[in-house]
Design an enzyme around this catalytic site. Structure first.
Site: not given
Ligand code: CP
Ligand code: NVA
Length: 306
Positions: A131, A223, A263, A291
């Site tokens: 990411q 996020d 993200c 990505r």
């Molecule tokens: N941003 C990200 O990693 O998305 P997912 O959790 O959907 O893979």
């Molecule tokens: N911080 C979040 C990111 C998801 C892509 C998690 O870990 O759930």
């Protein structure tokens, strides 16, 4: 010796630059690379749900001529059905690389130690390197530069925040992190990032004031307030983080052309409003697309050892 991608802190600035250069070629010229991983296989061992990571790795691997296998907790119940070491040793006999999405980062380290093939961290509680790399690639694509650029991360000092800190520090981008009291990134992470920043000239600021953070920012990033595994804290965090929402009022303090990143998945109406997420400033879906391009570059580098 095989190489893994567990955290951006393990990459040199030169390696990051080289990943970005290859990512740009892959994005421009899909056909040229359509056989580069032919005959290779990638296992995706996921202990948490995913949209972007799973789909972009699977499609990316296909576009490079290889194939992938998705293994959910129902198949590979790490540590319950079998030890992580035995999983790593067995799967290494079948595939050429493993993407692991897990809770404790130690699982990534243990798997990397036991496996004979490269391990890619597809998100752990500590970091989300794919990411962070895709995010900086996206910023570079939009703003041409990382030096003299300031990213303001507003929200939880979590895995994504850690990866952005390392990525910024390694590439010379400035980063300001604004979190509520008690939710700042860990001291060790900040200390390590500051040490890298000394070499690249990156400026790192940790604050509890989101308005201060966005004031001189070229990019504002957020996020979710509660990450996967923190579901029981959702109600409490909604109260604690309420002044850290990316909304029109906060962005009124930023430059009009500020870029907005997330993200994803987003919890619309919590950490970001619909208005901001759907505005012309938002580049969240370009970020999601990148990505795949960046991970294809990572796959070529790790699986081919180039
Ligand atoms: N941003 C990200 O990693 O998305 P997912 O959790 O959907 O893979
Ligand atoms: N911080 C979040 C990111 C998801 C892509 C998690 O870990 O759930």
């Amino acid at each position: 010796m095989k190489k893994d991608l567990l955290s951006i802190k393990d990459l040199t600035s030169g390696e990051i630059d080289s990943i970005f250069k290859l990512s740009a070629s892959l994005k421009k010229n899909k056909k040229k690379f359509s056989k580069v991983l032919s005959g290779r296989s990638l296992a995706l061992i996921f202990q948490k749900p995913s949209n972007r990571t799973r789909v972009s790795f699977e499609v990316g691997m296909y576009q490079l001529g290889g194939n992938s296998l998705y293994l959910s907790p129902a198949e590979i119940n790490i540590g319950v059905r079998e030890s992580i070491k035995d999983v790593a040793k067995t799967i290494s006999r079948y595939v050429d690389g493993i993407v692991l999405r897990t809770f404790e980062h130690k699982n990534c380290l243990d798997m990397a130690q036991a496996a004979d093939v490269p391990i890619i961290n597809g998100l752990s509680d500590f970091s989300h390197p794919c990411q962070g790399l895709a995010d900086l690639f996206t910023i570079k694509e939009k703003l041409r530069n990382l030096k003299n650029i300031t990213l303001a991360y507003v929200g939880d000092g979590n895995n994504v925040c850690n990866s952005l800190l390392f990525a910024a520090a390694k590439t010379g981008m400035n980063i300001t992190v604004a979190t509520p009291k008690g939710y700042a990134p860990g001291q060790e992470v900040v200390k390590q990032a500051q040490a890298f920043a000394k070499e690249t000239g990156s400026r790192i600021i940790i604050t509890e004031d989101p308005f201060r953070a966005v004031k001189d920012a070229h990019v504002v990033y957020t996020d979710v307030w509660a990450s996967m595994g923190q579901e029981e804290e959702i109600a409490l965090r909604k109260i604690i983080f309420k002044d850290f929402q990316i909304n029109a009022k906060l962005l009124a303090n930023a430059a009009p052309q500020v870029l907005v990143m997330h993200c994803l998945p987003a919890h619309r109406g919590e950490e970001i409003t619909d208005e901001v997420m759907d505005s012309g400033n938002s580049i969240v879906f370009d970020q999601a697309e990148n990505r795949m391009h960046v991970q294809k570059a990572i796959l070529i580098k790790l699986l081919k050892g180039v």
